[in-house]
Design a protein around this motif. Structure first.
Motif, PDB file in Angstrom:
ATOM      1  N   ASN A   9       0.830  -1.201   0.000  1.00 46.84           N
ATOM      2  CA  ASN A   9       0.000   0.000   0.000  1.00 46.84           C
ATOM      3  C   ASN A   9       0.870   1.259   0.000  1.00 46.84           C
ATOM      4  O   ASN A   9       0.605   2.203  -0.743  1.00 46.84           O
ATOM      5  CB  ASN A   9      -0.949   0.009   1.194  1.00 46.84           C
ATOM      6  CG  ASN A   9      -1.844   1.239   1.185  1.00 46.84           C
ATOM      7  OD1 ASN A   9      -2.591   1.464   0.249  1.00 46.84           O
ATOM      8  ND2 ASN A   9      -1.741   2.047   2.232  1.00 46.84           N
ATOM      9  N   GLU A  72      -8.877   8.719  -0.492  1.00 46.32           N
ATOM     10  CA  GLU A  72      -9.898   8.783   0.554  1.00 46.32           C
ATOM     11  C   GLU A  72     -10.060   7.468   1.304  1.00 46.32           C
ATOM     12  O   GLU A  72     -10.462   7.484   2.457  1.00 46.32           O
ATOM     13  CB  GLU A  72     -11.217   9.243  -0.059  1.00 46.32           C
ATOM     14  CG  GLU A  72     -11.078  10.652  -0.627  1.00 46.32           C
ATOM     15  CD  GLU A  72     -12.365  11.228  -1.139  1.00 46.32           C
ATOM     16  OE1 GLU A  72     -13.260  10.480  -1.558  1.00 46.32           O
ATOM     17  OE2 GLU A  72     -12.474  12.469  -1.119  1.00 46.32           O
ATOM     18  N   ASP A  73      -9.791   6.355   0.657  1.00 47.24           N
ATOM     19  CA  ASP A  73      -9.825   5.049   1.320  1.00 47.24           C
ATOM     20  C   ASP A  73      -8.699   4.200   0.783  1.00 47.24           C
ATOM     21  O   ASP A  73      -8.385   4.256  -0.413  1.00 47.24           O
ATOM     22  CB  ASP A  73     -11.159   4.313   1.057  1.00 47.24           C
ATOM     23  CG  ASP A  73     -12.299   4.828   1.908  1.00 47.24           C
ATOM     24  OD1 ASP A  73     -12.106   4.942   3.135  1.00 47.24           O
ATOM     25  OD2 ASP A  73     -13.363   5.113   1.347  1.00 47.24           O
ATOM     26  N   GLU A  74      -8.106   3.404   1.659  1.00 44.27           N
ATOM     27  CA  GLU A  74      -7.039   2.486   1.291  1.00 44.27           C
ATOM     28  C   GLU A  74      -7.419   1.107   1.817  1.00 44.27           C
ATOM     29  O   GLU A  74      -7.638   0.935   3.020  1.00 44.27           O
ATOM     30  CB  GLU A  74      -5.715   2.911   1.925  1.00 44.27           C
ATOM     31  CG  GLU A  74      -5.295   4.323   1.588  1.00 44.27           C
ATOM     32  CD  GLU A  74      -4.119   4.810   2.423  1.00 44.27           C
ATOM     33  OE1 GLU A  74      -3.440   3.990   3.081  1.00 44.27           O
ATOM     34  OE2 GLU A  74      -3.880   6.020   2.429  1.00 44.27           O
ATOM     35  N   ILE A  75      -7.533   0.141   0.916  1.00 43.94           N
ATOM     36  CA  ILE A  75      -7.857  -1.237   1.294  1.00 43.94           C
ATOM     37  C   ILE A  75      -6.775  -2.111   0.678  1.00 43.94           C
ATOM     38  O   ILE A  75      -6.480  -1.984  -0.516  1.00 43.94           O
ATOM     39  CB  ILE A  75      -9.250  -1.650   0.766  1.00 43.94           C
ATOM     40  CG1 ILE A  75     -10.318  -0.692   1.290  1.00 43.94           C
ATOM     41  CG2 ILE A  75      -9.571  -3.089   1.137  1.00 43.94           C
ATOM     42  CD1 ILE A  75     -11.647  -0.803   0.582  1.00 43.94           C
ATOM     43  N   HIS A  83      -7.571   1.746  -3.899  1.00 44.49           N
ATOM     44  CA  HIS A  83      -7.706   3.119  -3.407  1.00 44.49           C
ATOM     45  C   HIS A  83      -8.962   3.750  -4.005  1.00 44.49           C
ATOM     46  O   HIS A  83      -9.169   3.682  -5.219  1.00 44.49           O
ATOM     47  CB  HIS A  83      -6.514   3.984  -3.818  1.00 44.49           C
ATOM     48  CG  HIS A  83      -5.253   3.639  -3.110  1.00 44.49           C
ATOM     49  ND1 HIS A  83      -4.027   3.991  -3.585  1.00 44.49           N
ATOM     50  CD2 HIS A  83      -5.022   2.996  -1.944  1.00 44.49           C
ATOM     51  CE1 HIS A  83      -3.085   3.576  -2.756  1.00 44.49           C
ATOM     52  NE2 HIS A  83      -3.674   2.962  -1.748  1.00 44.49           N
ATOM     53  N   ARG A  84      -9.771   4.366  -3.145  1.00 48.40           N
ATOM     54  CA  ARG A  84     -10.845   5.249  -3.603  1.00 48.40           C
ATOM     55  C   ARG A  84     -10.260   6.644  -3.490  1.00 48.40           C
ATOM     56  O   ARG A  84      -9.732   7.028  -2.452  1.00 48.40           O
ATOM     57  CB  ARG A  84     -12.090   5.108  -2.717  1.00 48.40           C
ATOM     58  CG  ARG A  84     -13.273   5.956  -3.211  1.00 48.40           C
ATOM     59  CD  ARG A  84     -14.516   5.699  -2.368  1.00 48.40           C
ATOM     60  NE  ARG A  84     -14.337   6.079  -0.976  1.00 48.40           N
ATOM     61  CZ  ARG A  84     -14.515   7.309  -0.496  1.00 48.40           C
ATOM     62  NH1 ARG A  84     -14.886   8.293  -1.294  1.00 48.40           N
ATOM     63  NH2 ARG A  84     -14.335   7.562   0.776  1.00 48.40           N
ATOM     64  N   TRP A  85     -10.322   7.391  -4.577  1.00 55.26           N
ATOM     65  CA  TRP A  85      -9.623   8.665  -4.635  1.00 55.26           C
ATOM     66  C   TRP A  85     -10.500   9.753  -5.230  1.00 55.26           C
ATOM     67  O   TRP A  85     -11.544   9.496  -5.809  1.00 55.26           O
ATOM     68  CB  TRP A  85      -8.337   8.531  -5.450  1.00 55.26           C
ATOM     69  CG  TRP A  85      -8.529   7.841  -6.771  1.00 55.26           C
ATOM     70  CD1 TRP A  85      -8.310   6.521  -7.047  1.00 55.26           C
ATOM     71  CD2 TRP A  85      -9.014   8.416  -7.992  1.00 55.26           C
ATOM     72  NE1 TRP A  85      -8.623   6.249  -8.359  1.00 55.26           N
ATOM     73  CE2 TRP A  85      -9.058   7.394  -8.961  1.00 55.26           C
ATOM     74  CE3 TRP A  85      -9.415   9.696  -8.358  1.00 55.26           C
ATOM     75  CZ2 TRP A  85      -9.484   7.612 -10.264  1.00 55.26           C
ATOM     76  CZ3 TRP A  85      -9.846   9.920  -9.670  1.00 55.26           C
ATOM     77  CH2 TRP A  85      -9.868   8.877 -10.596  1.00 55.26           C
ATOM     78  N   THR A 110     -11.851   4.713  -8.462  1.00 59.76           N
ATOM     79  CA  THR A 110     -11.241   3.642  -7.681  1.00 59.76           C
ATOM     80  C   THR A 110     -10.164   2.990  -8.529  1.00 59.76           C
ATOM     81  O   THR A 110     -10.384   2.715  -9.713  1.00 59.76           O
ATOM     82  CB  THR A 110     -12.288   2.578  -7.299  1.00 59.76           C
ATOM     83  OG1 THR A 110     -13.362   3.216  -6.610  1.00 59.76           O
ATOM     84  CG2 THR A 110     -11.691   1.500  -6.413  1.00 59.76           C
TER      85      THR A 110
END
Length: 145
Positions: A9, A72-75, A83-85, A110
């Motif tokens: 990540n 905005e989100d890291e999975i 990543h949601r960006w 994403t």
């Protein structure tokens, strides 16, 4: 050498923040046989190497020199990173070949990455192109919006 999901990540964050926020596509973080699966204008294509990604980044940075990527989100798990960006910028150069609108643009999406030996081996992106076209005034917003 094995990399943890957290390390994978961190490599992706470094790669995408550098590319979008400074224009530097870090070849050292890409596998030599990396594949970029992208969809532009509704057409899916797969290209080896960094050329496709460099083209996409260059196109948007040329249109919006002040573009800023926010993850905005890291999975992440095993060899996958998602990543949601959000990209924010001002359309001063004309997005996707259109005349410059001067509008502040927000685009979301994403990105899914497959890592191999600490390098990005494959990239897939889903981007809200319809939302972008609505902001540019090319496509009307939905009724009541």
């Amino acid at each position: 050498m094995s990399f943890t999901p957290e390390q994978n990540n961190a490599i992706c964050v470094e790669f995408f923040e550098a590319a979008w926020n400074t224009g530097e596509v870090r070849e050292d973080l890409l596998a030599s046989d990396a594949l970029d699966h992208s969809q532009v204008g509704g057409k899916q294509k797969t290209e080896p190497g960094s050329g496709s990604f460099k083209h996409i980044v260059g196109m948007f940075r040329g249109a919006m020199p002040d573009v800023k990527l926010t993850i905005e989100d890291e999975i992440y798990t095993a060899d996958k990173v998602v990543h949601r960006w959000r990209l924010n910028g001002t359309d001063t150069g004309g997005v996707m070949g259109m005349p410059p609108s001067g509008k502040a643009i927000t685009m979301s999406g994403t990105t899914t990455v497959r890592m191999q030996d600490g390098k990005i081996a494959e990239r897939w992106a889903n981007v809200d192109e319809l939302g972008l076209l609505q902001q540019l005034g090319v496509v009307p917003p939905p009724p009541g919006a």
